[in-house]
Design a protein around this motif. Structure first.
Motif, mmCIF file in Angstrom:
data_model
loop_
_atom_site.group_PDB
_atom_site.id
_atom_site.type_symbol
_atom_site.label_atom_id
_atom_site.label_comp_id
_atom_site.label_asym_id
_atom_site.label_seq_id
_atom_site.Cartn_x
_atom_site.Cartn_y
_atom_site.Cartn_z
ATOM 1 N N ARG A 21 62.156 39.746 42.120
ATOM 2 C CA ARG A 21 61.811 41.133 42.409
ATOM 3 C C ARG A 21 61.405 41.882 41.149
ATOM 4 N N ALA A 22 61.981 41.474 39.982
ATOM 5 C CA ALA A 22 61.672 42.189 38.745
ATOM 6 C C ALA A 22 60.207 41.999 38.349
ATOM 7 N N GLN A 23 59.617 40.867 38.743
ATOM 8 C CA GLN A 23 58.220 40.623 38.422
ATOM 9 C C GLN A 23 57.351 41.217 39.533
ATOM 10 N N GLU A 24 56.923 42.445 39.324
ATOM 11 C CA GLU A 24 56.160 43.149 40.343
ATOM 12 C C GLU A 24 54.752 42.573 40.457
ATOM 13 N N VAL A 25 54.205 42.645 41.660
ATOM 14 C CA VAL A 25 52.852 42.153 41.923
ATOM 15 C C VAL A 25 51.861 43.280 41.661
ATOM 16 N N VAL A 139 30.712 50.219 35.895
ATOM 17 C CA VAL A 139 30.390 48.989 36.639
ATOM 18 C C VAL A 139 30.801 47.758 35.838
ATOM 19 N N ASN A 140 30.476 47.744 34.537
ATOM 20 C CA ASN A 140 30.809 46.592 33.709
ATOM 21 C C ASN A 140 32.325 46.434 33.559
ATOM 22 N N THR A 141 33.032 47.557 33.431
ATOM 23 C CA THR A 141 34.488 47.491 33.303
ATOM 24 C C THR A 141 35.120 46.957 34.580
ATOM 25 N N MET A 142 34.658 47.464 35.733
ATOM 26 C CA MET A 142 35.198 46.990 37.001
ATOM 27 C C MET A 142 34.906 45.502 37.197
ATOM 28 N N ALA A 143 33.700 45.085 36.826
ATOM 29 C CA ALA A 143 33.360 43.659 36.961
ATOM 30 C C ALA A 143 34.245 42.805 36.061
ATOM 31 N N ALA A 144 34.478 43.276 34.834
ATOM 32 C CA ALA A 144 35.325 42.523 33.908
ATOM 33 C C ALA A 144 36.765 42.456 34.403
ATOM 34 N N VAL A 145 37.269 43.576 34.968
ATOM 35 C CA VAL A 145 38.641 43.591 35.479
ATOM 36 C C VAL A 145 38.785 42.654 36.677
ATOM 37 N N ILE A 146 37.822 42.703 37.592
ATOM 38 C CA ILE A 146 37.873 41.816 38.767
ATOM 39 C C ILE A 146 37.827 40.355 38.336
ATOM 40 N N ASN A 147 36.936 40.050 37.388
ATOM 41 C CA ASN A 147 36.839 38.678 36.902
ATOM 42 C C ASN A 147 38.132 38.241 36.215
ATOM 43 N N GLY A 148 38.706 39.141 35.388
ATOM 44 C CA GLY A 148 39.953 38.808 34.705
ATOM 45 C C GLY A 148 41.126 38.680 35.653
ATOM 46 N N TYR A 149 41.160 39.526 36.685
ATOM 47 C CA TYR A 149 42.257 39.495 37.649
ATOM 48 C C TYR A 149 42.250 38.177 38.432
ATOM 49 N N TYR A 150 41.079 37.819 38.950
ATOM 50 C CA TYR A 150 41.014 36.599 39.757
ATOM 51 C C TYR A 150 41.020 35.342 38.888
ATOM 52 N N ASN A 151 40.740 35.501 37.592
ATOM 53 C CA ASN A 151 40.923 34.369 36.689
ATOM 54 C C ASN A 151 42.404 34.000 36.594
ATOM 55 N N ILE A 152 43.263 35.026 36.573
ATOM 56 C CA ILE A 152 44.708 34.756 36.575
ATOM 57 C C ILE A 152 45.111 34.075 37.873
ATOM 58 N N SER A 153 44.563 34.545 38.996
ATOM 59 C CA SER A 153 44.869 33.905 40.278
ATOM 60 C C SER A 153 44.447 32.443 40.274
ATOM 61 N N THR A 229 53.212 41.262 29.926
ATOM 62 C CA THR A 229 52.782 40.205 30.835
ATOM 63 C C THR A 229 53.821 39.910 31.914
ATOM 64 N N GLY A 230 54.797 40.788 32.088
ATOM 65 C CA GLY A 230 55.844 40.539 33.085
ATOM 66 C C GLY A 230 55.475 40.982 34.480
ATOM 67 N N TYR A 231 54.251 40.733 34.893
ATOM 68 C CA TYR A 231 53.812 41.075 36.244
ATOM 69 C C TYR A 231 53.139 39.852 36.863
ATOM 70 N N ASP A 232 52.936 39.922 38.150
ATOM 71 C CA ASP A 232 52.282 38.843 38.876
ATOM 72 C C ASP A 232 51.046 39.395 39.571
ATOM 73 N N VAL A 233 50.152 38.516 39.968
ATOM 74 C CA VAL A 233 48.942 38.919 40.683
ATOM 75 C C VAL A 233 48.914 38.200 42.029
ATOM 76 N N GLN A 234 48.035 38.660 42.886
ATOM 77 C CA GLN A 234 47.901 38.049 44.205
ATOM 78 C C GLN A 234 47.290 36.651 44.082
ATOM 79 N N ASP A 235 47.776 35.745 44.909
ATOM 80 C CA ASP A 235 47.328 34.353 44.828
ATOM 81 C C ASP A 235 45.973 34.126 45.489
ATOM 82 N N SER A 236 45.685 34.860 46.544
ATOM 83 C CA SER A 236 44.455 34.618 47.302
ATOM 84 C C SER A 236 43.263 35.274 46.624
ATOM 85 N N ILE A 237 42.104 34.618 46.703
ATOM 86 C CA ILE A 237 40.842 35.128 46.165
ATOM 87 C C ILE A 237 39.889 35.331 47.329
ATOM 88 N N PRO A 238 39.614 36.576 47.744
ATOM 89 C CA PRO A 238 38.720 36.797 48.888
ATOM 90 C C PRO A 238 37.284 36.422 48.542
#
Length: 272
Positions: A21-25, A139-153, A229-238
């Motif tokens: 629970r401590a590692q929030e998504v 636009v570039n920031t959002m694209a970079a964040v989306i790419n970085g987020y799903y890279n972790i997934s 880095t004490g957080y988690d991300v969603q596993d699924s990639i739409p």
């Protein structure tokens, strides 16, 4: 003794549950919200756009007269002591003088060969360019964040696969050891299984390091502490399977922010 074992088992389960629970998504929407608020490149683009907007607010001043006023004031203090040959002395210390100067200059250019019109148009181009630069950075920031987020997934899925392989290798080690102990297989099979298991374990540790590095990169995009880095991300990639290349290509000149910034830069250079 049974009660103590039950109590210790319950305590361990509680600790494990608390750790999960401590590692929030962190959702993608939260990551984008943090980036749009704190990204440093986006802040710089917004500051430049605000400066251009301020200049645009005074664009009509090129047609107005300019009034310059100057003022200056000076103070002098004189101290003179003299002694003559006949023995007389003269002391003029403490003589003060003040001088005040002021001037006003009014200039009004009625016509300068359309330069004033070009200046106003150039300031307008700079304002539009600043707005487009902000949109392009968003636009570039959002694209970079989306790419970085799903890279972790993606890296997490790879970690799960390595964990499965490591579990299989562990069972292979146990099976090889049992065969060796009973004389059904040579010791080399058990040693090879141990080598494969250690290789899988090393790959699993490297994958954990890659996930931490990917989180640090995402933190930089979001403008937060790189060590958080004490957080988690969603596993699924739409995946959007309804995207059509022809539809994406239509109207790209009027939608793509990089192209619009380039077009505005060309227009700006023509007015310089």
């Amino acid at each position: 003794m049974k009660l103590i074992k039950i109590f210790l088992s319950g305590l361990m389960l509680l600790c494990l549950t608390s750790g999960v629970r401590a590692q929030e998504v962190l959702s993608l929407e939260q990551a984008l919200d943090l980036a749009l608020k704190s990204n440093f490149d986006l802040r710089l683009a917004r500051n430049d756009a605000e400066v251009a907007a301020n200049d645009y607010a005074y664009r009509n001043f090129a047609f107005l007269p300019s009034l310059n006023a100057t003022a200056a004031k000076s103070w002098t203090t004189t101290a003179i002591k003299q002694e003559f040959a006949n023995g007389n002395k003269r002391d003029t210390s403490g003589i003060k003088n003040q001088n005040l100067q002021a001037g006003i200059n009014l200039q009004w250019v009625l016509f300068d060969g359309l330069k004033m019109f070009a200046t106003r148009q150039r300031v307008e181009h700079i304002k539009v360019l600043g707005e487009l630069t902000v949109k392009n950075q968003i636009v570039n920031t959002m694209a970079a964040v989306i790419n970085g987020y799903y890279n972790i997934s993606q890296q997490k899925q790879q970690l799960h696969a390595l964990a499965e392989q490591m579990s299989i290798s562990d069972e292979r080690v146990k099976l090889s050891d049992a065969k060796f102990q009973t004389g059904l297989a040579p010791k080399t099979d058990w040693l090879q299984a141990k080598v494969d298991y250690n290789a899988q374990k090393a790959a699993h540790l490297r994958q954990q390091t890659l996930i931490l590095q990917a989180k640090s990169s995402l933190n930089q995009l979001m403008g937060v502490d790189a060590n958080s880095t004490g957080y988690d991300v969603q596993d699924s990639i739409p995946v959007n399977l309804a995207m059509n290349y022809g539809e994406m290509q239509q109207g790209i000149d009027s939608i793509n922010t990089d192209l619009k910034v380039a077009q505005q830069n060309i227009a700006y250079r023509n007015w310089r």
